[in-house]
Enzyme design. Structure first.
Site, PDB file in Angstrom:
ATOM      1  CD  GLN A  73      -3.022  -0.528  -0.197  1.00  0.00           C
ATOM      2  OE1 GLN A  73      -3.179   0.650  -0.508  1.00  0.00           O
ATOM      3  NE2 GLN A  73      -3.581  -1.515  -0.883  1.00  0.00           N
ATOM      4  CB  SER A  74       4.209   1.958  -1.347  1.00  0.00           C
ATOM      5  OG  SER A  74       4.974   3.090  -1.705  1.00  0.00           O
ATOM      6  CG  ASN A  75       0.404   6.733   0.378  1.00  0.00           C
ATOM      7  OD1 ASN A  75      -0.721   6.424  -0.021  1.00  0.00           O
ATOM      8  ND2 ASN A  75       0.720   6.756   1.669  1.00  0.00           N
TER       9      ASN A  75
END
Ligand code: PLP
Length: 315
Positions: A73-75
């Site tokens: 879930q890396s921005n």
């Protein structure tokens, strides 16, 4: 050649947050939110400023694709995918763990056309090694990939936030304290370089083992004098059971911002930063009449990708 490419919308707004200030125990006119969630590209967030410099460096070096690493879930991975689409550079994302259903940031990664390589169970160092292997594969096939570091935190990334500090200085009183989530460290490092260590409070989210040392190293790379880790204001009390977990303090902070100002924070970064600000006001680290700038660094897609997000809708 230019040191930046234009990817986002700047300057970002600075908004007063009087109802949230009062709920935190600050005087009503002493809290502002710096809306770096509204940077425009790809759902917005702090990585857009960093990528303006990193994509410019990649293009100057003649790169024909981008590679970066991150959590599922890396921005940062999502915004690298969007930046690559904007710059016409194919993007490969090296993500920790096993393939998971497309939700939140991961859904957007696919929408932006990024190729995903799952790294399985390797630590952050292992992820970087895997990214180098992927780069070697692309190079041997005749490509010229640029590897963008974890969280976009290198000299370019920190310099982008020194620029953001200059932008802020035209918007608020000079003695304001900036409160910001500390992930891979480049954002806080740039603010420290631009505003001075006493004017920045970083809230560690559990993404790196030695947060103060990482920030000091990155800040020192762009300042004339070295920056000592001991001079930095870093809170380490908001990590809880780890980076990807939703702590009760973060959940409470996300609800508070939503219900007082209609502003959406995320569980991992900005929720923890707001919980750190709450704790700092409670323990006197920040006095009620101190002017405070809360950096909203983005993360909204992560809310929709978080396994415990549904619990935020309750009481
Ligand atoms: C990456 C990120 C941060 C932290 O920035 P670093 O420069 O990695 O410390 C804060 N908030 C959000 C939403 C992020 O995605």
């Amino acid at each position: 050649m230019d040191t930046t490419v234009s990817l986002g919308t700047f300057p970002t707004p600075l908004e007063p947050a009087p109802r949230l200030a009062a709920a935190l125990g600050l005087e009503q006119d002493r809290l502002w939110i710096k809306r770096d969630d509204l940077t425009g590209l790809g759902g917005g967030g702090n990585k857009v400023r960093k990528l303006e410099r990193m994509v410019a460096t990649a293009l100057r070096d003649g790169a024909d694709s981008l590679i970066t690493t991150g959590a599922a879930q890396s921005n940062h991975a999502r915004l690298t995918a969007a930046a690559g689409a904007r710059a016409g550079l194919p993007v490969t994302l090296v993500l920790a763990g096993e393939p998971s259903p497309p939700a939140g940031n991961l859904l957007l990664d696919g929408l932006f056309g990024a190729r995903i390589r799952w790294a399985g169970e390797r630590g952050p160092g292992g992820l970087a090694t895997f990214a180098d292997e992927v780069a070697a594969e692309l190079t041997s096939a005749g490509g010229r990939p640029a590897v963008i570091p974890f969280g976009g935190s290198n000299r370019d990334g920190a310099a982008a936030y020194a620029d953001a500090a200059r932008e802020l200085r035209g918007q608020v009183p000079a003695d304001a304290v900036s409160v910001v989530a500390l992930g891979s460290g480049g954002t806080m490092a740039g603010l420290v370089a631009g505003l001075g260590a006493p004017h920045v409070l970083g809230v560690h989210v559990g993404a790196v083992p030695e947060p103060a040392a990482v920030v000091a190293g990155l800040a020192g790379a762009i300042t004339a004098e070295p920056v000592s880790a001991g001079s930095l204001r870093v809170r380490t009390d908001q990590v809880g059971a780890g980076y990807s977990t939703l702590t009760s303090q973060s959940a409470e902070a996300v609800r508070l911002a939503a219900r007082t100002e209609g502003i959406v924070l995320d569980p991992v970064y900005t929720g923890r930063a707001m919980a750190g600000l709450t704790a700092a006001v409670r323990d006197g680290g920040i006095g009620p009449d101190t002017p405070v700038v809360f950096w909203h660094t983005g993360g909204l897609p992560g809310l929709f990708g978080h396994r415990d997000a549904a619990s935020l809708a309750g009481q």
